[in-house]
Structures are given as structure tokens and as C-alpha cells.
Design a protein around this motif. Structure first.
Motif, PDB file in Angstrom:
ATOM      1  N   ASP A 487      12.224  -0.410  -4.383  1.00  0.00           N
ATOM      2  CA  ASP A 487      11.675  -1.367  -3.425  1.00  0.00           C
ATOM      3  C   ASP A 487      10.207  -1.081  -3.118  1.00  0.00           C
ATOM      4  O   ASP A 487       9.606  -1.733  -2.260  1.00  0.00           O
ATOM      5  CB  ASP A 487      12.482  -1.388  -2.126  1.00  0.00           C
ATOM      6  N   ASP A 488       9.613  -0.100  -3.806  1.00  0.00           N
ATOM      7  CA  ASP A 488       8.201   0.238  -3.623  1.00  0.00           C
ATOM      8  C   ASP A 488       7.411  -0.132  -4.875  1.00  0.00           C
ATOM      9  O   ASP A 488       7.994  -0.367  -5.935  1.00  0.00           O
ATOM     10  CB  ASP A 488       8.035   1.734  -3.323  1.00  0.00           C
ATOM     11  N   ILE A 489       6.095  -0.148  -4.760  1.00  0.00           N
ATOM     12  CA  ILE A 489       5.265  -0.435  -5.934  1.00  0.00           C
ATOM     13  C   ILE A 489       4.033   0.460  -5.925  1.00  0.00           C
ATOM     14  O   ILE A 489       3.555   0.891  -4.868  1.00  0.00           O
ATOM     15  CB  ILE A 489       4.840  -1.920  -6.010  1.00  0.00           C
ATOM     16  N   TYR A 490       3.529   0.733  -7.136  1.00  0.00           N
ATOM     17  CA  TYR A 490       2.266   1.442  -7.261  1.00  0.00           C
ATOM     18  C   TYR A 490       1.106   0.468  -7.093  1.00  0.00           C
ATOM     19  O   TYR A 490       1.220  -0.727  -7.406  1.00  0.00           O
ATOM     20  CB  TYR A 490       2.148   2.114  -8.630  1.00  0.00           C
ATOM     21  N   ALA A 491      -0.028   0.977  -6.618  1.00  0.00           N
ATOM     22  CA  ALA A 491      -1.244   0.172  -6.502  1.00  0.00           C
ATOM     23  C   ALA A 491      -1.983   0.175  -7.836  1.00  0.00           C
ATOM     24  O   ALA A 491      -1.776   1.060  -8.680  1.00  0.00           O
ATOM     25  CB  ALA A 491      -2.136   0.741  -5.404  1.00  0.00           C
ATOM     26  N   PRO A 492      -2.862  -0.794  -8.067  1.00  0.00           N
ATOM     27  CA  PRO A 492      -3.638  -0.800  -9.313  1.00  0.00           C
ATOM     28  C   PRO A 492      -4.447   0.484  -9.464  1.00  0.00           C
ATOM     29  O   PRO A 492      -5.064   0.960  -8.517  1.00  0.00           O
ATOM     30  CB  PRO A 492      -4.570  -2.013  -9.144  1.00  0.00           C
ATOM     31  N   GLY A 493      -4.424   1.050 -10.659  1.00  0.00           N
ATOM     32  CA  GLY A 493      -5.227   2.238 -10.941  1.00  0.00           C
ATOM     33  C   GLY A 493      -4.614   3.553 -10.533  1.00  0.00           C
ATOM     34  O   GLY A 493      -5.234   4.603 -10.693  1.00  0.00           O
ATOM     35  N   THR A 494      -3.373   3.529 -10.012  1.00  0.00           N
ATOM     36  CA  THR A 494      -2.762   4.769  -9.510  1.00  0.00           C
ATOM     37  C   THR A 494      -2.624   5.821 -10.603  1.00  0.00           C
ATOM     38  O   THR A 494      -2.986   7.000 -10.402  1.00  0.00           O
ATOM     39  CB  THR A 494      -1.383   4.460  -8.902  1.00  0.00           C
ATOM     40  N   LEU A 495      -2.080   5.453 -11.749  1.00  0.00           N
ATOM     41  CA  LEU A 495      -1.808   6.447 -12.789  1.00  0.00           C
ATOM     42  C   LEU A 495      -3.106   7.006 -13.373  1.00  0.00           C
ATOM     43  O   LEU A 495      -3.214   8.224 -13.602  1.00  0.00           O
ATOM     44  CB  LEU A 495      -0.945   5.828 -13.889  1.00  0.00           C
ATOM     45  N   HIS A 496      -4.090   6.158 -13.618  1.00  0.00           N
ATOM     46  CA  HIS A 496      -5.365   6.654 -14.151  1.00  0.00           C
ATOM     47  C   HIS A 496      -6.057   7.573 -13.148  1.00  0.00           C
ATOM     48  O   HIS A 496      -6.584   8.631 -13.526  1.00  0.00           O
ATOM     49  CB  HIS A 496      -6.288   5.475 -14.487  1.00  0.00           C
ATOM     50  N   THR A 497      -6.049   7.170 -11.885  1.00  0.00           N
ATOM     51  CA  THR A 497      -6.703   7.992 -10.865  1.00  0.00           C
ATOM     52  C   THR A 497      -6.016   9.343 -10.723  1.00  0.00           C
ATOM     53  O   THR A 497      -6.668  10.388 -10.592  1.00  0.00           O
ATOM     54  CB  THR A 497      -6.688   7.253  -9.519  1.00  0.00           C
ATOM     55  N   THR A 498      -4.690   9.340 -10.746  1.00  0.00           N
ATOM     56  CA  THR A 498      -3.941  10.595 -10.665  1.00  0.00           C
ATOM     57  C   THR A 498      -4.262  11.500 -11.846  1.00  0.00           C
ATOM     58  O   THR A 498      -4.497  12.707 -11.677  1.00  0.00           O
ATOM     59  CB  THR A 498      -2.429  10.296 -10.629  1.00  0.00           C
ATOM     60  N   ALA A 499      -4.279  10.923 -13.031  1.00  0.00           N
ATOM     61  CA  ALA A 499      -4.555  11.715 -14.232  1.00  0.00           C
ATOM     62  C   ALA A 499      -5.946  12.336 -14.179  1.00  0.00           C
ATOM     63  O   ALA A 499      -6.131  13.512 -14.523  1.00  0.00           O
ATOM     64  CB  ALA A 499      -4.404  10.836 -15.474  1.00  0.00           C
ATOM     65  N   LEU A 500      -6.942  11.556 -13.755  1.00  0.00           N
ATOM     66  CA  LEU A 500      -8.313  12.065 -13.692  1.00  0.00           C
ATOM     67  C   LEU A 500      -8.427  13.197 -12.677  1.00  0.00           C
ATOM     68  O   LEU A 500      -9.123  14.186 -12.915  1.00  0.00           O
ATOM     69  CB  LEU A 500      -9.272  10.930 -13.337  1.00  0.00           C
ATOM     70  N   HIS A 607      11.841  -2.765   5.130  1.00  0.00           N
ATOM     71  CA  HIS A 607      12.831  -3.830   5.264  1.00  0.00           C
ATOM     72  C   HIS A 607      14.082  -3.248   5.890  1.00  0.00           C
ATOM     73  O   HIS A 607      14.298  -2.024   5.909  1.00  0.00           O
ATOM     74  CB  HIS A 607      13.121  -4.481   3.910  1.00  0.00           C
ATOM     75  N   GLU A 608      14.936  -4.101   6.405  1.00  0.00           N
ATOM     76  CA  GLU A 608      16.097  -3.656   7.176  1.00  0.00           C
ATOM     77  C   GLU A 608      17.107  -2.889   6.342  1.00  0.00           C
ATOM     78  O   GLU A 608      17.828  -2.041   6.855  1.00  0.00           O
ATOM     79  CB  GLU A 608      16.776  -4.868   7.821  1.00  0.00           C
ATOM     80  N   ALA A 609      17.161  -3.165   5.048  1.00  0.00           N
ATOM     81  CA  ALA A 609      18.195  -2.552   4.221  1.00  0.00           C
ATOM     82  C   ALA A 609      17.868  -1.120   3.808  1.00  0.00           C
ATOM     83  O   ALA A 609      18.745  -0.398   3.344  1.00  0.00           O
ATOM     84  CB  ALA A 609      18.431  -3.401   2.968  1.00  0.00           C
ATOM     85  N   GLN A 610      16.617  -0.694   3.962  1.00  0.00           N
ATOM     86  CA  GLN A 610      16.274   0.648   3.494  1.00  0.00           C
ATOM     87  C   GLN A 610      16.880   1.706   4.411  1.00  0.00           C
ATOM     88  O   GLN A 610      16.974   1.533   5.626  1.00  0.00           O
ATOM     89  CB  GLN A 610      14.761   0.816   3.398  1.00  0.00           C
ATOM     90  N   LYS A 611      17.251   2.812   3.803  1.00  0.00           N
ATOM     91  CA  LYS A 611      17.978   3.822   4.573  1.00  0.00           C
ATOM     92  C   LYS A 611      17.089   4.540   5.583  1.00  0.00           C
ATOM     93  O   LYS A 611      17.571   5.004   6.622  1.00  0.00           O
ATOM     94  CB  LYS A 611      18.628   4.833   3.633  1.00  0.00           C
ATOM     95  N   THR A 612      15.792   4.628   5.320  1.00  0.00           N
ATOM     96  CA  THR A 612      14.907   5.320   6.257  1.00  0.00           C
ATOM     97  C   THR A 612      14.689   4.527   7.532  1.00  0.00           C
ATOM     98  O   THR A 612      14.036   5.020   8.455  1.00  0.00           O
ATOM     99  CB  THR A 612      13.552   5.604   5.597  1.00  0.00           C
ATOM    100  N   SER A 613      15.236   3.291   7.625  1.00  0.00           N
ATOM    101  CA  SER A 613      15.140   2.549   8.876  1.00  0.00           C
ATOM    102  C   SER A 613      15.967   3.219   9.969  1.00  0.00           C
ATOM    103  O   SER A 613      15.743   2.989  11.155  1.00  0.00           O
ATOM    104  CB  SER A 613      15.595   1.098   8.671  1.00  0.00           C
ATOM    105  N   ASN A 614      16.943   4.079   9.597  1.00  0.00           N
ATOM    106  CA  ASN A 614      17.709   4.868  10.565  1.00  0.00           C
ATOM    107  C   ASN A 614      16.905   6.123  10.889  1.00  0.00           C
ATOM    108  O   ASN A 614      17.145   7.205  10.362  1.00  0.00           O
ATOM    109  CB  ASN A 614      19.071   5.229   9.980  1.00  0.00           C
ATOM    110  N   LEU A 615      15.915   5.960  11.770  1.00  0.00           N
ATOM    111  CA  LEU A 615      14.949   7.018  12.016  1.00  0.00           C
ATOM    112  C   LEU A 615      15.574   8.252  12.646  1.00  0.00           C
ATOM    113  O   LEU A 615      15.197   9.377  12.330  1.00  0.00           O
ATOM    114  CB  LEU A 615      13.825   6.474  12.908  1.00  0.00           C
ATOM    115  N   VAL A 616      16.559   8.054  13.545  1.00  0.00           N
ATOM    116  CA  VAL A 616      17.161   9.199  14.234  1.00  0.00           C
ATOM    117  C   VAL A 616      17.846  10.133  13.237  1.00  0.00           C
ATOM    118  O   VAL A 616      17.588  11.340  13.212  1.00  0.00           O
ATOM    119  CB  VAL A 616      18.155   8.719  15.305  1.00  0.00           C
ATOM    120  N   ASP A 617      18.724   9.576  12.397  1.00  0.00           N
ATOM    121  CA  ASP A 617      19.425  10.409  11.419  1.00  0.00           C
ATOM    122  C   ASP A 617      18.445  11.018  10.419  1.00  0.00           C
ATOM    123  O   ASP A 617      18.620  12.161   9.978  1.00  0.00           O
ATOM    124  CB  ASP A 617      20.467   9.569  10.674  1.00  0.00           C
ATOM    125  N   CYS A 618      17.429  10.256  10.054  1.00  0.00           N
ATOM    126  CA  CYS A 618      16.442  10.731   9.086  1.00  0.00           C
ATOM    127  C   CYS A 618      15.685  11.936   9.633  1.00  0.00           C
ATOM    128  O   CYS A 618      15.540  12.959   8.962  1.00  0.00           O
ATOM    129  CB  CYS A 618      15.474   9.594   8.748  1.00  0.00           C
TER     130      CYS A 618
END
Length: 970
Positions: A487-500, A607-618
Motif C-alpha cells: 500500500d506504499d510507493i517509492y518516490a521518483p529517483g529513490t533507487l538511484h539516489t540510494t545507490a549514489l 488508510h483505515e485498513a492498515q494495521k498501524t492504525s491501531n496505535l495503542v497496540d503498535c
């Protein structure tokens, strides 16, 4: 100069010539003379003018005469006369010269007013230009004589009047004449004068028909202009005219002007507004010059305009807007974000990185002006990025191998964007592994579309996300590794920037900026503030001070070396929320090097379905993981100070303990103080109050404060002011929610005692001592009262219906939903729901009435808020009931051992299945019948001896003694 003459010829002398003549302006330029004014009643233009001077008897008639009827008056005519006054002999017009103006009709009759001519200088053109303007016609400029006369004007005025003559004389002729004049002038700035002249020319020409030579020369001269503070007005004029035929160049030049001249907001308004479409000028103007509008608001307005321009493909205009916004408000982080992505889209990665440094952690309140990154005109990740903008360092031939793992389960609505954000990076040395846990939605169809582009695709059942990631980690062969949830995405240029960055320093952990979003509405920008020196277990352990405030990083933005992974091992599959935090802790303990990059790496979808929305248990799981690796305790100075307080209390004979609760009048029996007096007088005295200013609280040797999330820190501050050296113990009754407020309270006291063990670990900190779990207890009835009332009514017949009244809390809808399902299964039972506003329906009754009601039922339903062990369990036992308790309440086994639960009994069900509650109720009725009143009394006596308020206070004092090194109560 203004001369007025009125002349009216008597009608008797000449009836055809009657009326009024007025001269408003006269002037002289070299050998040329002008006169302007109006006449009325002389027959209009049928007559002729003659001019005579006292020194020269010959009459002079105008070489050029222009007439314009006055508006609204057919009889009145305005005139402008121009003639040469040197007809072969010199004529001097001085202060003593007299002028006769004669109007001659067809019969040659003449009238002639006389006036004094004031001394005029050779270059005095004011009167003529005013007269020329008053005529309001370009036809005047068709006369070559006028054009010649204008050459006598000053250079600034001349450029203006040359421009007016464009449509009659032509730009090329004017340009040639102007160039000649400039060449003869010494001390003038030719670029400045030429640009000023051309600005005026362009302003007076139809932009559709501007000569290409004029445009080319104008652009060439712009490049030669030296931008100084003196040239600010000219620069604004250049922007205004350039925007008429080349908006992109106008924006670029305006950007240069803004950068060079450091405009104030009024100057920015002038520089920017002419580059915008007509409909935007009002917006920009008001954003910059409206009084009272702060820099933040003005920058927001410019940011909105820039985003609109970028959306319409007007890159230069958008960049101009963003630069102007940053000039107005250098701290405008959303603007820096927008400008950074625009530079990245235009191919300048270095400039983008410089702007991303200014992004920092912030919440973009004006999210509509904070733009989602685009590539090739499309919102990311819908188009592959331009990979040519990233280049390997000199001497490096190959990009390092990067492994990305995507664990997937039933997120078919998001996973395609996740996949595209990896593949559209265009990274040349990528290993992409997708592990799906047999999704039942349309995830499978999405994965099949991209199967050929995955290095590994695993589709099989698993035990959850952590196991899925480990499957991918076992296959990883990259020098750098990461996992990106579906449910997440990388931003443009992430892999090249990380490699450099990795090629630069071989760091073990690399993190960038992470952005929270909901359906591309950007919610939070988080750039880690941590440096390598902060990447250690003691600081990572301070989750409230650092981790939860964004000091470190989110998981999607992190890449780590295969080297450090091999050193510490795979993820802990027993963890549900915080397997990543556990990994970072192990990395830190292994000496991993952290490096933070000024580039957006990931978009974290909320979003509501993600498990980290349960902040107390997390957070609670994270706190337990934290304590595996590092135990937070006060430093030596703070520890010694608390020890001194404990020693004082231990040595004090007849110590007084103040018990403070803000719920005294709500959930406490009026007889609790009597209970404390009777059962807590073992070498000490206890006093219960709800007022920290109560003298018996203010003067107590120690304070036990029941933390209820009711301005607890404010109360503690008052207690500290009264006696800074007094021991303060916090017994947390509500530590199963409001974690941040509770943690703040925990840091303000000396000893912490969680009321709910399952959520107690997060309270640990480096300012107070952890005293262990002290569960809640019976408070609505005192020990003495409940004992007496039970003897009176405890053996009376009881109803088999399931009993329970519950408050409906909006923050726990799952509990309310479960209760409704149970009520549907058991419709004739005594289950009810109360609103928070109607608690008086229960607590408004007397204590005995409430106790009698509880004693009228065999069984009671217990429903927790967050799997907490509530007072209802002990209330039910005290009333002789058999409580039905969810298996999810883990604390119960610590308070009532499983064997004792079976014998009392305390029966279990699961909140995953309402039918299990109905089954537990049937079993409870059977057990109650088999045990009879003896079983009810046993439950009552057990609660009376073990779970009343005085019992808990004695338990707290014993815990304090244990902390102080004693094994006996104080």
C-alpha cells in the motif's frame, strides 16, 4: 507656460467675425514655433491664422494646422499650429516680444489680440507635448516636421514619443534614429536606454505583429542588462513587455530579477503579476501587497498559483511562483517541496536536492497547493522517470544491485501503484521480489500482468507480513535491500539516489524523506533529524521523545546493506507491528552506520485498513521490543534523588500518605475513607481526596495519585511546588488509551504503577522508577458496606439472565458492535447500553441499590475497551456473580491464576465470536446451579479480601518498599 487671450469683435463692425479666441499654450524649439488653443463662433476652419511679432512686421502662417471639434459643442474647435519662424532672417523672441494673433476670414478682414511672449529655452518641450497629447490623435505624427521636432526632446521623453509615432513612421526608422542619437550621447548607458526605448515601442504595438527583428534585439539586450537596484523599474518594464510575446522567457527573466534584487513583496508583485494569465493577476497582486496578510499566507497564495501553472504545463511560470513564494517566506516548506519536484522533472537533480533540504518535518495544512510529483506530465508513478538525470561517479562502471521485496495480501486497490513505483524507477540493476499470501481479492490479476518483470513471484499462504518479508529476504542477492509494502510507493529517483549515497560512503542504513498521504492528499512530510551518532540503542529506546516525534524514520524509506542483514539475521516472526523497529535496534547494537539523504524516498499511505492504525497496540509492542534491547532507567543523579525520597519515607514513623483521584465523586463509595482508616493503618495513615490543595494532601509525606488523564501533569506541578522533595507515585487507571498524555505524566512522577499490565511497558522512561503492575479494584462499594449488604441479600434468589450495562464510547465502535450481536443472540437478557451523557441513570442510584441489583443476577458480561482488565470483573465477583471474560484480556491470568479461574469460576469467551459468549453464559448458569449460594459466597469473600481499594493501597506500599530495598511494608 500658459497664455490666455480673449477677443470678441463687435458685431456692428463685422457681423461675420464674432466669437472668442483663446491661446492655451505657446512654445519654441529651435526654429520651430507652436501655438495651441481654441476658438468659438468664427466659422470653424474657414478662417486663416496669421502670427506677427513686434520686431518682425511680416506675417507667418502655420505650415501645419490641426483642428479637433470639442466634445458636445459643434461651435468650439481646438487647434494646434506649427510653423517655421526663420524665413531667411533671424528672429529672436524674448521677454519683451509682443505677439499678435490674427484670424482672417475669406474677405481678408483681420482681428488681432496681443500678448506678451515669455522667454523659452531651446529644449523646452513641455507645452508642445501637452498640446500634442490634448489633441488625442495619431494623425499629428504623420507630419515629418513633428518627428523632427521630437528629436530636440530629452532622451527619456523622446523614446516615449518615438513609440507613439510607430504606426506612422515605422519601427525600423525610429530604431535607426534612436541608435544615432545614442551614439552621439556621452555618459549614457546604451543598454538601459535602448531597452527602455524598446519597451515603449513594444507597449505601443500590436503584439501579434511585432517585427521579429525587434523581438530578437530585445531578447539580446536583456541578456546584456546588468541587474542592479537602480535598474529595478526597467527590469519590471522588461518583464511586462516580454510576457506579452514570450511568457517562458518572461518567467525566466523574472526569476533572475527576484534572485538578483531580493525584492520586497511590493516589488515581487510588480515582477510576477505580468507573467500570469489575466485571471491570475488579481490573485497575485493581492497576495503580495494586501496589508495585514502575513508572509506565510502570501507564500501560500503564490504556492497555489505555482501549482496551478505546473498543472497546466507552464513550468517557467510555476518556478517563478515558487521562487517568489520562497522569497516572501523562506520557511515555506511546502513551496520547497513543489519547487524541488519541478526541478527534478526538468532534469536538475542537484537543484532539486538543495530544495528538498528545506522541506523538513511539517504538516502541509494547505495540501491542495502541495503538489504530487509528476513525471513526463503524468502523476507519479504512471510514467517511467528520466533516468539520464542520474550519473555514476567517475571511475564507477556499474550501479550496485538493489533488492526490493513487496509483501502482499488483499490490497488489490493499491498494489499496482506500488509495483509501478518500483519498476518505473528505471533502475538498471534491480532485483524485485513479490510475496503474496494467497490474496482473495483482485491482487492476483494485477500480479499476473507484471509477472514477467518480477525476479521472483511467490503466491502461497503464510502466517502474516513478517513471514512474507523473510521469504523475500532469503532470496535477496542485492548489496542493498528494502521492503515496500503493497500500500506504499517509492518516490521518483529513490533507487538511484540510494545507490549514489551508498557508493559515496557504504552506509549500512540509508533513509530519506517519507511522506504520509491519503489518496495523494499529502498529510505529513518527515525528514529524519537523526544522524549516525543518534543511531544507538539508548536513544532509539526513547520512543516518545524521538521515535514517535519523527526524529528517526518510517519503514518504507529505509534501505539497508545485505552485509548488516547477514550479521543480525532475519525479522522476528513473533512480532506483528514492530518487526522493523526490532531490526533497527539489532542493527544499532551491531554498530550499523546510518546516513540520511535529502531526497523523498517513499509515500506512506494512511488508510483505515492498515494495521498501524491501531496505535495503542503498535506502541505497546514497540515498547516491549524496546525493553528487550535496552531498559530505560533514570540516570545516577535522578536515581539518587528518588532514592532519598524513598529512604525518607521508609524512616519516617507514622508516615502520612495522600491518595489523590479526580474521580472521587464519580466511581468511589462515600465510605472508602472509612475503609482506608480501618485497613491501611499499619504504621501509616492514608487520606483520600480529589483536591491537590487539600491541607491533608498538601502536607502528606507521600502522594499516590490515580492517573485518569484529567490534567494530571498540571496536578503534579502543583504538588511539586508545595513540596519538591516528596515522593509522588502514579497509579495509572487508564493506561490502555491516551498513551501520549500518560507517558508525559509518567515522566513527571517518581514511581509508576500501570493499572493494566498489557499496556504498561510504554510507561517506562528515564525519569521515574517502574514499580510493577497494580490492577484496578472495587471502588463503588466499600469493604465494610459490601460485606454487610451481602450478608443481608447475597443469598437471595438470582436471575439466570446475563447482566451488564455498558457505556457506548465512540472511540471503541467494535465493542459496541459486538455487544449488539450478543444482545441479538440473547434478546431477553439484562444487557443495556448507556450514553456517556446519561451515566446518572446508574450512578444516581444509592450504593446499596446498585449492589442489590448486581446481587440479583447469577452471571455478568465483561467487555473491555482495549483488552483491559476492568473493575467489572471484581465488582461481579464481590456480588457473587460468575463473570464472563474475553480471552483477549491477557492481564487476568496475572491477577487470577488459571486454576483459580476454573474453581471460582471465571469463564472465558472470545470477542471474535459472539456465539462463544452465549455458550459461556449457558455454562455459567450450569456452574452457578451446581455451586449454589456457597459458590457465590466464595466469590464474594475472595474479592472482599483480595480486590478492594484498601488491599490495592497496601499492595502499592509494598511495591514502594520493594523498590526501596525492603521486603516488609512501610
Amino acid at each position: 507656460m500658459k497664455l490666455s487671450m480673449k477677443f470678441r469683435q463687435p458685431a456692428a463692425r463685422n457681423p461675420r467675425i464674432s466669437g472668442e479666441l483663446r491661446i492655451d499654450s505657446i512654445g519654441r524649439f529651435g526654429n520651430y514655433f507652436f501655438s495651441s488653443g481654441w476658438l468659438e463662433g468664427f466659422g470653424g476652419q474657414d478662417g486663416e491664422f496669421e502670427y506677427r511679432f513686434t520686431e518682425q512686421p511680416n506675417a507667418a502662417t502655420p505650415e501645419f494646422a490641426f483642428y479637433r471639434p470639442a466634445e458636445g459643442s459643434a461651435a468650439r474647435v481646438h487647434f494646434l499650429h506649427l510653423f517655421w519662424i526663420n524665413g531667411g532672417h533671424k528672429l529672436d523672441v524674448g521677454a519683451s516680444s509682443a505677439l499678435t494673433v490674427a484670424l482672417q476670414d475669406h474677405r481678408k478682414s483681420t482681428v488681432g489680440p496681443r500678448c506678451q511672449v515669455h522667454e523659452l529655452s531651446e529644449n523646452d518641450c513641455e507645452g508642445f507635448l501637452k498640446a500634442l497629447d490634448s489633441m488625442g490623435s495619431r494623425e499629428v505624427w504623420s507630419n515629418r516636421l513633428v518627428f523632427e521636432m521630437v528629436k530636440h526632446c530629452g532622451i527619456d521623453d523622446r523614446s516615449g514619443y518615438f513609440a507613439v509615432a510607430l504606426d506612422r513612421v515605422g519601427w525600423q526608422t525610429l530604431d535607426t534614429e534612436f541608435a544615432k542619437i545614442l551614439a552621439r550621447k556621452s555618459g549614457e548607458n546604451p543598454v538601459r536606454e535602448y531597452l527602455n526605448f524598446q519597451c515603449l515601442c513594444i507597449e505601443n504595438m500590436d503584439v501579434r505583429y511585432l517585427p521579429s527583428a525587434l523581438k530578437a534585439k530585445f531578447i539580446e539586450l536583456i541578456g546584456e542588462l546588468e541587474l542592479t537596484e537602480n535598474e529595478r523599474p526597467l527590469a519590471h518594464a522588461v518583464i511586462r513587455q516580454l510576457a506579452r510575446f514570450d511568457s517562458d522567457r518572461a518567467c525566466e527573466f523574472a526569476h533572475s530579477v527576484i534572485t538578483a534584487l531580493a525584492h520586497d513583496r511590493a516589488g515581487l508583485a510588480i515582477a510576477v503579476r505580468h507573467c500570469y494569465p489575466q485571471y491570475s493577476q488579481w490573485w497575485i497582486h493581492h497576495a503580495l501587497v494586501t496589508p495585514g496578510l502575513g508572509p506565510e499566507q502570501a507564500a501560500d497564495a503564490l504556492n497555489c498559483a505555482g501549482t496551478a501553472a505546473a498543472t497546466q504545463g507552464q513550468a517557467a511560470l510555476a518556478m517563478l511562483s515558487y521562487e517568489a513564494a520562497l522569497m516572501v517566506d523562506p520557511e515555506a516548506r511546502s513551496v520547497a517541496w513543489n519547487a524541488g519536484w519541478l526541478w527534478a522533472e526538468l532534469g536538475d537533480v542537484e537543484k532539486a536536492g538543495e530544495l528538498f533540504k528545506r522541506v523538513g518535518r511539517h504538516y502541509p495544512h494547505h495540501s491542495l497547493s502541495t503538489r504530487w510529483p509528476h513525471v513526463r506530465g503524468l502523476p507519479w508513478p504512471n510514467a517511467p522517470m528520466h533516468i539520464g538525470r542520474f550519473a555514476l561517479p567517475a571511475g564507477i562502471l556499474n550501479w550496485p544491485r538493489i533488492t526490493v521485496i513487496t509483501p502482499s495480501y488483499n490490497q488489490g486497490c493499491y498494489i499496482e501503484e506500488t509495483i509501478l513505483s518500483v519498476l518505473n524507477q528505471g533502475y538498471p540493476n534491480l532485483q524485485y521480489i513479490v510475496v503474496d499470501g494467497n490474496s482473495t481479492d483482485d491482487t492476483r490479476q494485477v500480479l499476473e500482468r507484471y509477472r514477467d518483470r518480477f525476479d521472483h513471484l511467490i503466491i502461497e499462504s503464510d502466517k502474516g507480513q513478517t513471514e512474507a518479508i523473510n521469504k523475500g529476504l532469503r532470496l535477496a542477492d542485492g548489496e542493498l535491500v528494502a521492503w515496500l509494502n503493497s500500500d506504499d510507493i517509492y518516490a521518483p529517483g529513490t533507487l538511484h539516489t540510494t545507490a549514489l549515497k551508498w557508493l559515496e560512503n557504504q552506509a549500512d542504513v540509508i533513509a530519506g524523506i517519507c511522506v504520509e498521504h491519503t489518496d495523494r492528499q499529502l498529510m505529513l512530510f518527515n525528514r529524519p533529524a537523526a544522524e549516525n551518532s543518534d543511531f544507538n540503542p539508548p536513544q532509539l529506546a526513547r520512543i516518545f521523545k524521538y521515535w514517535l516525534k519523527g526524529y528517526y524514520f518510517y519503514q518504507p524509506e529505509v534501505f539497508f546493506s545485505k552485509r548488516i542483514l547477514d550479521k543480525v539475521g532475519l525479522l522476528d516472526e513473533s512480532l506483528y507491528y514492530s518487526m522493523d523497529y526490532d531490526l533497527w535496534m539489532r542493527f544499532a547494537k551491531a554498530g550499523a552506520i546510518l546516513n540520511v539523504v535529502d531526497w523523498p524516498f517513499a509515500f506512506f499511505r494512511k488508510h483505515e485498513a492498515q494495521k498501524t492504525s491501531n496505535l495503542v497496540d503498535c506502541i505497546e509492542e514497540q515498547a516491549r521490543v524496546r525493553s528487550r534491547h535496552y531498559t530505560l532507567v533514570p540516570d545516577d543523579e535522578r536515581g539518587h534523588r528518588i532514592q532519598r525520597k524513598l529512604d525518607f519515607l521508609k524512616q519516617k514513623k507514622g508516615a502520612t500518605v495522600g491518595i489523590l483521584t479526580k474521580r472521587l465523586g464519580k466511581i468511589f463509595s462515600k465510605s472508602i475513607q472509612r475503609e482506608l482508616d480501618q485497613f491501611c493503618n499499619n504504621g501509616m495513615s492514608c487520606y483520600l481526596s480529589d483536591d491537590e490543595k487539600d491541607p491533608r494532601i498538601a502536607g502528606a509525606d507521600a502522594i499516590i495519585m490515580l492517573a485518569h488523564v484529567l490534567e494530571d501533569t498540571k496536578t503534579i506541578k502543583t504538588l511539586r511546588q508545595n513540596n519538591p522533595e516528596r515522593l509522588i507515585v502514579a497509579w495509572f487507571w487508564d493506561n490502555h488509551h491516551h498513551l501520549f498524555e500518560n507517558q508525559e505524566t509518567a515522566e513527571a512522577v517518581d514511581v509508576i504503577l500501570p493499572g493494566h499490565a498489557i499496556y504498561g511497558e510504554y510507561l517506562r522512561n528515564d525519569q521515574s522508577l517502574y514499580g510493577g503492575h497494580v490492577p484496578l479494584c472495587v471502588t463503588q462499594w466499600s469493604r465494610q458496606d459490601s460485606s454487610a449488604w451481602y450478608e443481608e441479600i447475597g443469598s437471595s434468589p438470582r436471575k439466570p439472565e446475563l447482566y451488564g450495562g455498558f457505556v457506548e464510547y465512540t472511540f471503541e465502535p467494535a465493542r459496541t458492535e459486538f455487544l449488539h450481536k450478543v444482545m441479538d443472540l440473547l434478546p431477553n437478557h439484562s444487557l443495556s447500553i448507556l450514553s456517556e451523557a446519561n451515566l446518572h441513570a446508574y450512578f444516581g442510584r444509592s450504593e446499596k441499590e446498585r449492589f442489590s441489583e448486581w446481587c440479583g443476577y447469577q452471571t455478568s458480561l465483561i467487555l473491555p475497551l482495549r483488552n483491559d482488565l476492568s473493575q467489572r470483573v471484581f465488582d461481579a465477583l464481590l456480588a457473587g456473580q460468575i463473570p464472563l471474560v474475553p480471552e483477549e484480556i491477557a492481564d487476568l491470568d496475572q491477577v487470577i491464576p488459571r486454576g483459580l479461574q476454573e474453581s471460582l469460576p471465571v469463564l472465558r469467551f472470545t470477542m471474535k465470536d459472539p456465539a462463544s459468549a452465549a455458550a459461556a453464559h449457558r455454562k455459567a448458569v450450569e456452574r452457578f446451579a451446581s455451586q449454589g449460594s456457597a459458590g457465590a459466597r466464595a466469590r464474594h469473600l475472595y474479592a472482599l479480601e483480595q480486590h478492594t481499594f484498601s488491599t490495592r493501597i497496601l499492595q502499592i506500599m509494598e511495591s514502594i518498599s520493594t523498590i526501596a530495598g525492603e521486603t516488609r511494608p512501610l
